[in-house]
Design an enzyme around this catalytic site. Structure first.
Site, PDB file in Angstrom:
ATOM      1  N   ALA A   1      18.587   0.621  43.289  1.00  0.00           N
ATOM      2  CA  ALA A   1      18.320  -0.797  43.009  1.00  0.00           C
ATOM      3  C   ALA A   1      17.596  -1.028  41.699  1.00  0.00           C
ATOM      4  O   ALA A   1      17.551  -2.144  41.193  1.00  0.00           O
ATOM      5  CB  ALA A   1      17.520  -1.414  44.162  1.00  0.00           C
ATOM      6  N   GLY A   2      17.011   0.026  41.161  1.00  0.00           N
ATOM      7  CA  GLY A   2      16.134  -0.145  39.994  1.00  0.00           C
ATOM      8  C   GLY A   2      16.894  -0.510  38.726  1.00  0.00           C
ATOM      9  O   GLY A   2      18.098  -0.272  38.601  1.00  0.00           O
TER      10      GLY A   2
ATOM     11  N   ARG B   1      13.381   2.251  31.188  1.00  0.00           N
ATOM     12  CA  ARG B   1      13.282   3.228  30.106  1.00  0.00           C
ATOM     13  C   ARG B   1      14.633   3.613  29.496  1.00  0.00           C
ATOM     14  O   ARG B   1      14.698   4.286  28.478  1.00  0.00           O
ATOM     15  CB  ARG B   1      12.540   4.483  30.594  1.00  0.00           C
TER      16      ARG B   1
ATOM     17  N   GLN C   1      18.561  -5.048  47.831  1.00  0.00           N
ATOM     18  CA  GLN C   1      17.104  -5.118  47.730  1.00  0.00           C
ATOM     19  C   GLN C   1      16.849  -6.039  46.527  1.00  0.00           C
ATOM     20  O   GLN C   1      16.883  -5.592  45.381  1.00  0.00           O
ATOM     21  CB  GLN C   1      16.514  -3.714  47.487  1.00  0.00           C
TER      22      GLN C   1
ATOM     23  N   GLY D   1       9.526  -0.886  45.468  1.00  0.00           N
ATOM     24  CA  GLY D   1       9.204   0.529  45.607  1.00  0.00           C
ATOM     25  C   GLY D   1      10.192   1.255  46.494  1.00  0.00           C
ATOM     26  O   GLY D   1      10.996   0.638  47.195  1.00  0.00           O
TER      27      GLY D   1
ATOM     28  N   GLY E   1       6.145  12.956  40.838  1.00  0.00           N
ATOM     29  CA  GLY E   1       5.126  13.038  41.881  1.00  0.00           C
ATOM     30  C   GLY E   1       4.791  14.497  42.161  1.00  0.00           C
ATOM     31  O   GLY E   1       5.654  15.370  42.050  1.00  0.00           O
TER      32      GLY E   1
HETATM   33  C1  UD1 Z   1      10.219   8.838  42.119  1.00  0.00           C
HETATM   34  C2  UD1 Z   1       9.186   9.400  43.103  1.00  0.00           C
HETATM   35  C3  UD1 Z   1       8.497  10.597  42.452  1.00  0.00           C
HETATM   36  C4  UD1 Z   1       9.533  11.639  42.092  1.00  0.00           C
HETATM   37  C5  UD1 Z   1      10.627  11.042  41.208  1.00  0.00           C
HETATM   38  C6  UD1 Z   1      11.762  12.026  41.073  1.00  0.00           C
HETATM   39  C7  UD1 Z   1       8.333   7.576  44.496  1.00  0.00           C
HETATM   40  C8  UD1 Z   1       7.220   6.599  44.700  1.00  0.00           C
HETATM   41  N1  UD1 Z   1       8.210   8.386  43.452  1.00  0.00           N
HETATM   42  O1  UD1 Z   1       9.515   8.362  40.987  1.00  0.00           O
HETATM   43  O2  UD1 Z   1       7.561  11.166  43.373  1.00  0.00           O
HETATM   44  O3  UD1 Z   1       8.903  12.722  41.440  1.00  0.00           O
HETATM   45  O4  UD1 Z   1      11.182   9.838  41.786  1.00  0.00           O
HETATM   46  O5  UD1 Z   1      12.735  11.560  40.171  1.00  0.00           O
HETATM   47  O6  UD1 Z   1       9.238   7.606  45.288  1.00  0.00           O
HETATM   48  N2  UD1 Z   1      14.550   2.424  43.575  1.00  0.00           N
HETATM   49  C9  UD1 Z   1      15.020   1.400  44.369  1.00  0.00           C
HETATM   50  N3  UD1 Z   1      14.198   0.375  44.710  1.00  0.00           N
HETATM   51  C10 UD1 Z   1      12.915   0.327  44.331  1.00  0.00           C
HETATM   52  C11 UD1 Z   1      12.407   1.386  43.520  1.00  0.00           C
HETATM   53  C12 UD1 Z   1      13.254   2.414  43.177  1.00  0.00           C
HETATM   54  O7  UD1 Z   1      16.190   1.391  44.747  1.00  0.00           O
HETATM   55  O8  UD1 Z   1      12.223  -0.638  44.710  1.00  0.00           O
HETATM   56  C13 UD1 Z   1      15.455   3.512  43.215  1.00  0.00           C
HETATM   57  C14 UD1 Z   1      15.729   3.592  41.719  1.00  0.00           C
HETATM   58  O9  UD1 Z   1      16.860   2.853  41.374  1.00  0.00           O
HETATM   59  C15 UD1 Z   1      15.932   5.079  41.486  1.00  0.00           C
HETATM   60  C16 UD1 Z   1      15.101   5.730  42.568  1.00  0.00           C
HETATM   61  O10 UD1 Z   1      14.861   4.750  43.542  1.00  0.00           O
HETATM   62  O11 UD1 Z   1      17.277   5.451  41.657  1.00  0.00           O
HETATM   63  C17 UD1 Z   1      13.784   6.280  42.036  1.00  0.00           C
HETATM   64  O12 UD1 Z   1      13.030   5.230  41.478  1.00  0.00           O
HETATM   65  P1  UD1 Z   1      12.168   5.412  40.168  1.00  0.00           P
HETATM   66  O13 UD1 Z   1      11.532   4.120  39.862  1.00  0.00           O
HETATM   67  O14 UD1 Z   1      13.001   6.048  39.120  1.00  0.00           O
HETATM   68  O15 UD1 Z   1      11.059   6.432  40.696  1.00  0.00           O
HETATM   69  P2  UD1 Z   1      10.190   7.435  39.840  1.00  0.00           P
HETATM   70  O16 UD1 Z   1       9.096   6.691  39.195  1.00  0.00           O
HETATM   71  O17 UD1 Z   1      11.059   8.259  38.997  1.00  0.00           O
END
Ligand code: UD1
Ligand code: CA
Length: 451
Positions: free
Chosen positions: A10-11, A15, A75, A80, A140
């Site tokens: 969903a993100g 970057r 979403q 998160g 993480g």
């Molecule tokens: C996340 C992990 C981190 C890990 C890393 C690995 C969490 C809090 N952190 O961080 O521990 O080391 O990935 O790559 O989980 N997404 C959604 N909805 C949201 C937020 C994110 O669908 O509300 C999706 C994004 O599109 C993406 C994935 O989840 O595909 C990861 O999200 P991202 O924001 O890239 O997380 P990181 O900060 O990289």
């Protein structure tokens, strides 16, 4: 135990600095989301749920294009990764099994790795996939005690001491559906980023006395793509792996690092690929062919024994039968070329059907486009098309027919006929010599004037 797949996509991917949502950026000509879906599909999941938000429609259609059975849930606000899993609650109602969470931006997790997580699940309520990071950056951190994972600390929330840990979270998590959603209920947004972290599920599970462990895999599998630099790294990882697979299958790559492959490239054994060849999507090459240097192929099929290039371009719909020769600076689009036919030099063959054993002379062009519509050219077998023939489609040339070099063919040529359409030659004895003399004198005169 049956498996449900949840893929978070969903993100926005801030970057990436892009109008395109991050998960649709291509690796080897397929969206990274499709690579993640392919990775998960290896487990034959009973259900697949993709969470989309940013550019929902585009992400949904990419997901559906790969697998029409997936459920895509929205979403609308990205609060998160825990919240992203939470929005799948309804889509997974009635599913009785384990849920594996993958990230759409982490495309290369292997089947073996996912299987090893499933094995570790036998003794634990939650299994997380970790990796030893050469440069742990903003991943993480996994806080282990013995074989148990106590908690995951996000980079933004980590102390210096915690940041020194190099065992990192890939984002892949496995738990049974009920446990997962019950843990997520307790996740709050009290952290540096004000987000609902899926990673908090680990500490919460431990507080409830549940077993949590981490399985480790190679860092190349868990590369999380957050920037164009990561995307380039991912492309390189894919290409290295795909080239190696071809070599193992018995394909010769003279200079492997110069050959670019797509996610779906198929090449048969004993094919020889010279340097600097680009395979776009949808290419199938049969065994025993030779693809010569600097050729560009997409959406085409090359049969056994054919040779292509150097400097050839095969575009979508190019169908080459066995032992066809396509030579330098030849472009073929939406055309079937029959067995043993040769198109060796400087030609454009588009929207055409060519029989077998035909020779297409240098510089031949099918004039398929009238500025508004496309038209077909049909050429029979054992025909001879003279060099620099313009075939103005729609037009056909029969079996064993011939066209004179330099002809512009606008009418059908029947079987065994010769068609010539060009101005008749005039030959004037001695005129060349006279002309040379006149010109040389002119030049001399000019040189004297300029002194
Ligand atoms: C996340 C992990 C981190 C890990 C890393 C690995 C969490 C809090 N952190 O961080 O521990 O080391 O990935 O790559 O989980 N997404 C959604 N909805 C949201 C937020 C994110 O669908 O509300 C999706 C994004 O599109 C993406 C994935 O989840 O595909 C990861 O999200 P991202 O924001 O890239 O997380 P990181 O900060 O990289
Ligand atoms: Ca990420």
């Amino acid at each position: 135990m049956s498996i449900a797949l949840v893929i978070l996509a969903a993100g926005k991917g801030t970057r990436m600095n892009s109008d395109l949502p991050k998960v649709l950026h291509p690796i080897a000509n397929a969206p990274m989301l499709v690579h993640a879906m392919k990775a998960g599909a290896a487990l034959s999941p009973a259900r697949t749920v993709v969470v989309a938000g940013h550019e929902f429609d585009a992400v949904q259609s990419a997901a559906k294009e790969f697998n029409d059975d997936v459920v895509v849930v929205e979403q609308s606000e990205q609060k998160g990764t825990a919240h992203a899993v939470e929005v799948c609650r309804e889509a997974l109602l009635g599913f009785d099994g384990d849920v594996i969470v993958l990230f759409g931006d982490t495309p290369f997790v292997s089947e073996e790795t996912l299987e090893s997580m499933i094995s570790a699940k036998a003794q634990n309520a939650v299994v997380v996939l970790g990796f030893e990071a050469a440069d742990p950056g903003k991943y993480g951190r996994l806080m282990m005690s013995g074989d148990q994972l106590d908690r995951i600390v996000e980079f933004a929330d980590a102390s210096d001491e915690e940041r020194a840990v190099t065992f990192c979270n890939s984002g892949v998590m496995l738990a049974d559906r009920q446990t997962l959603f019950s843990l997520i209920e307790s996740v709050g947004p009290h952290n540096a980023q004000g987000e609902y972290y899926l990673t908090d599920v680990v500490g919460l599970a431990r507080q409830r006395g549940l077993g949590v462990t981490a399985v480790a895999c190679d860092e190349r599998e868990t590369l999380g793509i957050n920037s164009r630099a990561h995307l380039a790294d991912a492309e390189a990882i894919f290409q290295t792996r795909a080239r190696k697979e071809l070599l193992d299958l018995g394909v010769t790559l003279q200079q492997p690092e110069t050959v670019m492959l797509s996610f779906d490239t198929v090449i048969g054994r004993d094919t020889l690929i010279e340097p600097n060849v680009y395979f776009g999507p949808g290419v199938t090459i049969e065994s025993g062919t030779r693809i010569r240097a600097f050729s560009h192929l997409e959406g085409c099929h090359v049969s056994r024994g054919a040779t292509v290039g150097p400097y050839a371009r095969l575009r979508p719909g190019a169908e080459l039968s066995e032992n066809v020769h396509v030579g330098n600076f030849v472009e073929i689009k939406n055309a079937e070329v029959g067995e043993g036919t040769k198109v060796n030099h400087l030609s454009y063959i588009g929207d055409a059907t060519l029989g077998s054993g035909t020779n297409i002379g240098a510089g031949t062009i099918t004039c398929n486009y009238d500025g508004v519509m496309k038209h077909r050219t049909t050429i029979g077998s054992k025909a001879f098309i003279g060099s620099n023939t313009m075939l103005v489609a729609p037009v056909s040339v029969g079996d064993e027919a011939m066209t004179g070099s330099g002809s512009v063919i606008t009418k059908d040529v029947p079987e065994a006929a010769l068609a010539i359409s060009r101005a008749e030659q005039q030959t004037k004895p001695g005129v060349a010599r006279k002309l040379f003399e006149i010109l040389k004198k002119k030049k001399q005169k000019r040189a004297l004037e300029n002194e």
